[in-house]
Design a protein around this motif. Structure first.
Motif, PDB file in Angstrom:
ATOM      1  N   GLU A   3       1.052  -1.122  -0.056  1.00 13.25           N
ATOM      2  CA  GLU A   3       0.110  -0.084   0.168  1.00 13.25           C
ATOM      3  C   GLU A   3       0.907   1.161   0.153  1.00 13.25           C
ATOM      4  OE1 GLU A   3      -3.602   1.536   2.943  1.00 13.25           O
ATOM      5  OE2 GLU A   3      -1.635   1.307   3.901  1.00 13.25           O
ATOM      6  N   THR A   4       0.707   2.229  -0.915  1.00 12.48           N
ATOM      7  CA  THR A   4       1.429   3.397  -0.949  1.00 12.48           C
ATOM      8  C   THR A   4       0.310   4.462  -0.950  1.00 12.48           C
ATOM      9  OG1 THR A   4       3.116   2.236  -2.215  1.00 12.48           O
ATOM     10  CG2 THR A   4       3.188   4.679  -2.288  1.00 12.48           C
ATOM     11  N   GLU A   5       0.449   5.526  -0.015  1.00 11.22           N
ATOM     12  CA  GLU A   5      -0.521   6.589  -0.038  1.00 11.22           C
ATOM     13  C   GLU A   5      -0.160   7.803   0.800  1.00 11.22           C
ATOM     14  OE1 GLU A   5      -3.621   4.660   2.263  1.00 11.22           O
ATOM     15  OE2 GLU A   5      -2.717   5.158   4.194  1.00 11.22           O
ATOM     16  N   ILE A   6      -0.788   8.598   0.842  1.00  7.42           N
ATOM     17  CA  ILE A   6      -0.550  10.118   1.333  1.00  7.42           C
ATOM     18  C   ILE A   6      -1.964  10.433   2.158  1.00  7.42           C
ATOM     19  CG2 ILE A   6      -0.656  11.701  -0.420  1.00  7.42           C
ATOM     20  CD1 ILE A   6       1.282  13.350   0.883  1.00  7.42           C
ATOM     21  N   LYS A   7      -2.012  10.650   3.382  1.00 12.52           N
ATOM     22  CA  LYS A   7      -3.095  11.302   3.803  1.00 12.52           C
ATOM     23  C   LYS A   7      -2.933  12.884   4.324  1.00 12.52           C
ATOM     24  CE  LYS A   7      -4.381   8.914   7.456  1.00 12.52           C
ATOM     25  NZ  LYS A   7      -4.843   7.876   7.408  1.00 12.52           N
ATOM     26  N   GLN A  50       1.751  -2.968  13.440  1.00 15.24           N
ATOM     27  CA  GLN A  50       1.113  -3.679  12.480  1.00 15.24           C
ATOM     28  C   GLN A  50      -0.378  -3.267  12.814  1.00 15.24           C
ATOM     29  OE1 GLN A  50       2.220  -7.837  11.994  1.00 15.24           O
ATOM     30  NE2 GLN A  50       3.593  -7.535  13.626  1.00 15.24           N
ATOM     31  N   LEU A  51      -1.302  -3.691  11.767  1.00 14.44           N
ATOM     32  CA  LEU A  51      -2.704  -3.629  12.040  1.00 14.44           C
ATOM     33  C   LEU A  51      -3.501  -4.610  11.541  1.00 14.44           C
ATOM     34  CD1 LEU A  51      -4.871  -0.693  12.141  1.00 14.44           C
ATOM     35  CD2 LEU A  51      -5.048  -1.597   9.956  1.00 14.44           C
ATOM     36  N   THR A  62     -14.353  -6.769   4.858  1.00 13.31           N
ATOM     37  CA  THR A  62     -12.907  -7.023   4.411  1.00 13.31           C
ATOM     38  C   THR A  62     -12.036  -7.524   5.575  1.00 13.31           C
ATOM     39  OG1 THR A  62     -13.284  -5.937   2.417  1.00 13.31           O
ATOM     40  CG2 THR A  62     -11.081  -6.329   2.945  1.00 13.31           C
ATOM     41  N   LEU A  63     -11.403  -8.338   5.855  1.00 13.86           N
ATOM     42  CA  LEU A  63     -10.178  -8.523   6.638  1.00 13.86           C
ATOM     43  C   LEU A  63      -8.897  -8.036   6.154  1.00 13.86           C
ATOM     44  CD1 LEU A  63      -9.665  -9.659   9.794  1.00 13.86           C
ATOM     45  CD2 LEU A  63      -8.944 -11.727   8.593  1.00 13.86           C
ATOM     46  N   THR A  64      -8.379  -7.199   6.900  1.00 13.64           N
ATOM     47  CA  THR A  64      -6.971  -6.669   6.473  1.00 13.64           C
ATOM     48  C   THR A  64      -5.801  -6.991   7.387  1.00 13.64           C
ATOM     49  OG1 THR A  64      -8.225  -5.191   4.941  1.00 13.64           O
ATOM     50  CG2 THR A  64      -5.898  -4.617   5.323  1.00 13.64           C
ATOM     51  N   TRP A  65      -4.657  -7.008   6.944  1.00 19.07           N
ATOM     52  CA  TRP A  65      -3.551  -7.071   7.840  1.00 19.07           C
ATOM     53  C   TRP A  65      -2.454  -6.116   7.200  1.00 19.07           C
ATOM     54  CZ3 TRP A  65       1.483  -7.784   6.255  1.00 19.07           C
ATOM     55  CH2 TRP A  65       2.441  -7.732   7.103  1.00 19.07           C
ATOM     56  N   LYS A  66      -1.940  -5.158   7.766  1.00 17.37           N
ATOM     57  CA  LYS A  66      -0.902  -4.150   7.397  1.00 17.37           C
ATOM     58  C   LYS A  66       0.096  -4.210   8.231  1.00 17.37           C
ATOM     59  CE  LYS A  66      -4.545  -0.834   5.585  1.00 17.37           C
ATOM     60  NZ  LYS A  66      -4.555   0.380   5.045  1.00 17.37           N
ATOM     61  N   GLY A  67       1.426  -4.291   7.482  1.00 17.25           N
ATOM     62  CA  GLY A  67       2.625  -4.071   8.362  1.00 17.25           C
ATOM     63  C   GLY A  67       2.873  -2.808   8.764  1.00 17.25           C
ATOM     64  N   GLU A  68       4.218  -2.909   9.299  1.00 19.43           N
ATOM     65  CA  GLU A  68       4.921  -1.605   9.794  1.00 19.43           C
ATOM     66  C   GLU A  68       4.920  -0.545   8.735  1.00 19.43           C
ATOM     67  OE1 GLU A  68       8.777  -0.017  12.228  1.00 19.43           O
ATOM     68  OE2 GLU A  68       8.628  -2.068  11.754  1.00 19.43           O
ATOM     69  N   ARG A  78       3.643   0.339   2.911  1.00 21.89           N
ATOM     70  CA  ARG A  78       3.700  -0.740   4.036  1.00 21.89           C
ATOM     71  C   ARG A  78       2.987  -2.108   3.017  1.00 21.89           C
ATOM     72  NH1 ARG A  78       0.061   1.719   8.631  1.00 21.89           N
ATOM     73  NH2 ARG A  78      -1.286  -0.304   9.086  1.00 21.89           N
ATOM     74  N   GLU A  79       3.237  -3.142   3.815  1.00 20.63           N
ATOM     75  CA  GLU A  79       2.607  -4.363   3.094  1.00 20.63           C
ATOM     76  C   GLU A  79       1.287  -4.291   3.658  1.00 20.63           C
ATOM     77  OE1 GLU A  79       5.564  -8.111   3.147  1.00 20.63           O
ATOM     78  OE2 GLU A  79       6.105  -7.004   5.001  1.00 20.63           O
ATOM     79  N   GLU A  80       0.466  -5.206   2.868  1.00 17.07           N
ATOM     80  CA  GLU A  80      -0.719  -5.121   3.090  1.00 17.07           C
ATOM     81  C   GLU A  80      -1.328  -6.455   2.593  1.00 17.07           C
ATOM     82  OE1 GLU A  80      -4.207  -1.918   2.931  1.00 17.07           O
ATOM     83  OE2 GLU A  80      -4.085  -2.929   0.842  1.00 17.07           O
ATOM     84  N   GLU A  81      -2.331  -7.194   3.197  1.00 17.36           N
ATOM     85  CA  GLU A  81      -2.977  -8.493   2.724  1.00 17.36           C
ATOM     86  C   GLU A  81      -4.224  -8.156   3.062  1.00 17.36           C
ATOM     87  OE1 GLU A  81      -1.703 -10.556   0.978  1.00 17.36           O
ATOM     88  OE2 GLU A  81       0.286  -9.827   0.819  1.00 17.36           O
ATOM     89  N   GLN A  82      -5.332  -8.639   2.343  1.00 21.77           N
ATOM     90  CA  GLN A  82      -6.672  -8.631   2.537  1.00 21.77           C
ATOM     91  C   GLN A  82      -7.429  -9.563   1.861  1.00 21.77           C
ATOM     92  OE1 GLN A  82      -7.900  -4.359   1.966  1.00 21.77           O
ATOM     93  NE2 GLN A  82      -8.131  -4.720  -0.205  1.00 21.77           N
TER      94      GLN A  82
END
Length: 169
Positions: A3-7, A50-51, A62-68, A78-82
């Motif tokens: 995942e690559t984003e800006i908020k 992580q999240l 949707t179940l999502t795991w996000k790395g550091e 960050r890495e992301e799996e969903q």
């Protein structure tokens, strides 16, 4: 996946929505309410770097795991799996039996747009209005410029972190 984003924090989402229309962005979904449940394990580890999240939106779960997260400028990567989940209640029970519990729940109203290969989300939460631009780094920078958001405040905190502050947790 990555995942690559800006908020970005903004005052007026309507102005940004008008700019999106003006530059030919494509609306992807009307405003939807999303409910996010953030999990922690029962040992007290909130998965700080992580999240683990279960999101319910427009009748889908949707179940999502996000790395550091790592930051370059204001851009977060960050890495992301969903994966899709048929029943939120069943998934919560499965995670509970594995030693996880809902630590935080919050909702937002989100409106999705697509521009220059990026997904642009306009988000309203109890603690502010934000725009997330997700795509490759060069496209994120380009979309930010096109939408005249160079002066908008970059936010490095995640929504769960901001929700915890807002709720005094």
């Amino acid at each position: 996946m990555r995942e690559t984003e800006i908020k970005l924090r903004v005052e007026n989402l309507e102005e940004v929505e008008e700019r999106l229309r003006r530059v030919g962005a494509m609306p992807r979904e009307e405003r939807v309410e999303e409910v996010d449940r953030i999990f922690r394990d029962v040992t007290g580890d909130r998965l700080e770097s992580q999240l683990l999240r279960l999101r319910t939106s427009a009748g889908k779960n949707t179940l999502t795991w996000k790395g550091e997260p790592k930051f370059r400028g204001g851009v977060k990567e960050r890495e992301e799996e969903q994966t899709g989940v048929e029943s939120a209640e069943a998934m919560i029970e499965i995670l509970r039996r594995l030693g996880f519990e809902v630590d935080l729940e919050f909702s937002k109203v989100r409106n999705y747009w697509e521009l220059e290969g990026c997904m642009v989300s306009l988000d309203t939460l109890p603690f502010g209005r934000f725009i997330e631009i997700e795509g490759d780094e060069a496209a994120i920078v380009r979309v930010r410029r096109i939408l005249e958001l160079e002066a908008a405040e970059e936010v490095k905190l995640s929504y769960p972190e901001m929700a915890r502050i807002h709720l005094g947790k």
